[in-house]
Scaffold this active site. Structure first.
Site, PDB file in Angstrom:
ATOM      1  N   CYS A 159       0.494   4.606   6.871  1.00 32.96           N
ATOM      2  CA  CYS A 159      -0.100   4.458   8.246  1.00 32.96           C
ATOM      3  C   CYS A 159       0.618   3.909   9.287  1.00 32.96           C
ATOM      4  CB  CYS A 159      -1.452   3.675   8.170  1.00 32.96           C
ATOM      5  SG  CYS A 159      -2.671   4.384   6.675  1.00 32.96           S
ATOM      6  N   CYS A 170     -19.756  -5.653   1.868  1.00 33.39           N
ATOM      7  CA  CYS A 170     -18.933  -4.414   2.858  1.00 33.39           C
ATOM      8  C   CYS A 170     -17.517  -4.487   2.039  1.00 33.39           C
ATOM      9  CB  CYS A 170     -18.935  -4.423   4.152  1.00 33.39           C
ATOM     10  SG  CYS A 170     -17.891  -2.957   4.732  1.00 33.39           S
ATOM     11  N   CYS A 182     -19.669   2.796   6.888  1.00 40.32           N
ATOM     12  CA  CYS A 182     -19.052   1.695   8.043  1.00 40.32           C
ATOM     13  C   CYS A 182     -17.862   2.541   8.309  1.00 40.32           C
ATOM     14  CB  CYS A 182     -18.625   0.532   7.648  1.00 40.32           C
ATOM     15  SG  CYS A 182     -17.788  -0.377   8.875  1.00 40.32           S
ATOM     16  N   CYS A 196       0.141   0.034  10.558  1.00 39.95           N
ATOM     17  CA  CYS A 196      -0.288  -1.025   9.271  1.00 39.95           C
ATOM     18  C   CYS A 196       1.034  -1.731   8.661  1.00 39.95           C
ATOM     19  CB  CYS A 196      -0.997  -0.352   8.212  1.00 39.95           C
ATOM     20  SG  CYS A 196      -1.794  -1.620   6.955  1.00 39.95           S
ATOM     21  N   ARG A 225     -19.030  -2.124  16.505  1.00 41.09           N
ATOM     22  CA  ARG A 225     -18.356  -3.437  16.215  1.00 41.09           C
ATOM     23  C   ARG A 225     -16.976  -3.483  16.992  1.00 41.09           C
ATOM     24  NH1 ARG A 225     -17.816  -3.526  10.873  1.00 41.09           N
ATOM     25  NH2 ARG A 225     -19.848  -4.715  10.636  1.00 41.09           N
ATOM     26  N   CYS A 273       0.868  -1.008   0.092  1.00 45.59           N
ATOM     27  CA  CYS A 273      -0.133  -0.070  -0.032  1.00 45.59           C
ATOM     28  C   CYS A 273       0.875   1.437   0.156  1.00 45.59           C
ATOM     29  CB  CYS A 273      -0.995   0.126   1.257  1.00 45.59           C
ATOM     30  SG  CYS A 273      -1.915   1.180   1.300  1.00 45.59           S
ATOM     31  N   CYS A 289     -17.075  -8.995   4.456  1.00 46.30           N
ATOM     32  CA  CYS A 289     -16.427  -7.446   4.178  1.00 46.30           C
ATOM     33  C   CYS A 289     -15.069  -7.937   3.399  1.00 46.30           C
ATOM     34  CB  CYS A 289     -15.883  -6.819   5.516  1.00 46.30           C
ATOM     35  SG  CYS A 289     -17.376  -6.762   6.473  1.00 46.30           S
TER      36      CYS A 289
END
Length: 352
Positions: A87, A158, A218, A90, A290, A83, A127
């Site tokens: 972040c 999702c 979400c 991550c 959640r 990616c 998801c």
């Protein structure tokens, strides 16, 4: 605990006119849905005595949901690693020191095979997550096929794919996508300490595009990243003051991943985590809250306290993208001990 006690508690932070319906009334829809919460209100709720906070959260929860039902969702990584975002939490970033190898988008049939297994295990929402800054147009047809296939199984769909432009939003919507996940991660103040390759405003813009296109939102965040208490409050306040509350609010406890900048961050006090769950429930009464990443390191007792504080959704399966998650047998054993049942397909657990 009398009807009058509950009403008095709800009046303190919900609305002066809030009252509960008479005992035995099954249409418990008295608590107003507000999008004008202030920081002072949210801070007062969060920092009230713990037992009062739990009582208020459980009272609000019962106004809108069966307290003994929890939604089961399954999350699959459909494209892992590489990616372009940085972040700090991550393991899939190509820019923050993480060493996870990148993969290509997996085949549609493999996604559907995993979805069939998830449905057989009791999951009602499927998801699909891809480690992208944003999807490429060449991948959209495969994503649309995944959505069609999962919906044909009778499951809610999702996706979380990063930022979206208008064309991509409309294509996902027209394919039948039910929910789009795009977490804001933390407060606007602390955001640049965690991510520098996009802004907090970028996150909000994507959420607005999704909502305006007619899909369900979400959006939640991660706690335990070294933030201050006020950052946890402000993160939830940012969601609770959107034009419409997110339909689902995942609250993640950081799982420190090796080789990432947050690999050695001190653990968050579990009571602070429960307070965060409770505040999410009170500020956003009709959202599914959640209990997301981090459950593998939580005791059964901590998870039970989170359910009491208003969490009513979990991810099932032994993996969340690249992180560990409790095995389904362990989750079912905990549900059995607590008298919790899973929400059925097409059932949101709502009382109203």
């Amino acid at each position: 605990l009398t009807h009058e006690n509950i009403t008095a508690t709800l009046k303190q932070h919900c609305h002066p006119q809030t009252t509960l319906p008479p005992s035995g009334d099954t249409m418990l829809d008295a608590a107003p849905i507000r999008t004008n919460w202030t920081r002072a209100e949210a801070e007062a709720i969060y920092n009230q005595p713990f037992m009062d906070l739990l009582f208020e959260a459980q009272s609000v929860h019962r106004l809108h949901y069966d307290p003994n039902q929890v939604q089961k969702s399954k999350l699959l990584s459909i494209k892992t690693g590489g990616c372009a975002e940085d972040c700090a939490y991550c393991s899939q970033s190509a820019r923050n020191g993480a060493k996870l190898s990148a993969t290509k988008l997996i085949e549609v049939e493999r996604v559907l095979a995993e979805a069939r297994r998830a449905k057989a295990g009791g999951a009602t929402r499927y998801c699909m997550g891809a480690a992208w800054r944003s999807p490429k147009d060449r991948d959209m047809a495969a994503l649309e096929a995944m959505i069609h296939g999962v919906k044909e199984l009778g499951m809610e769909t999702c996706m979380t794919l990063g930022m979206l432009d208008d064309s991509q939003v409309f294509r996902l919507r027209d394919a039948g996508l039910d929910y789009y996940n795009h977490n804001i991660d933390t407060s606007e103040r602390y955001y640049s300490e965690i991510i520098t390759t996009r802004t907090f405003a970028d996150r909000i813009d994507t959420l607005n595009r999704v909502r305006e296109a007619g899909m369900k939102v979400c959006a939640g965040g991660i706690v335990g990243m070294g933030e201050q208490q006020m950052d946890r409050i402000d993160m939830l306040l940012a969601l609770a003051t959107l034009e419409e509350h997110p339909d689902s609010v995942p609250v993640n406890m950081l799982i420190p991943m090796p080789d990432t900048p947050l690999a050695d961050v001190p653990k968050l006090d579990p009571i602070e985590f429960v307070r965060t769950i409770a505040l999410a429930r009170i500020l956003m009464p009709k959202s599914h809250v959640r209990l997301s990443a981090g459950r593998s390191d939580m005791s059964d007792e901590l998870q039970a306290m989170c359910f009491f504080a208003g969490a009513n959704s979990i991810f099932v399966g032994d993996t969340l993208l690249t992180a560990e998650n409790p095995e389904e047998d362990k989750d079912q054993a905990l549900f059995n001990r607590l008298g919790i049942t899973a929400m059925g397909v097409g059932c949101d657990g709502s009382q109203s």
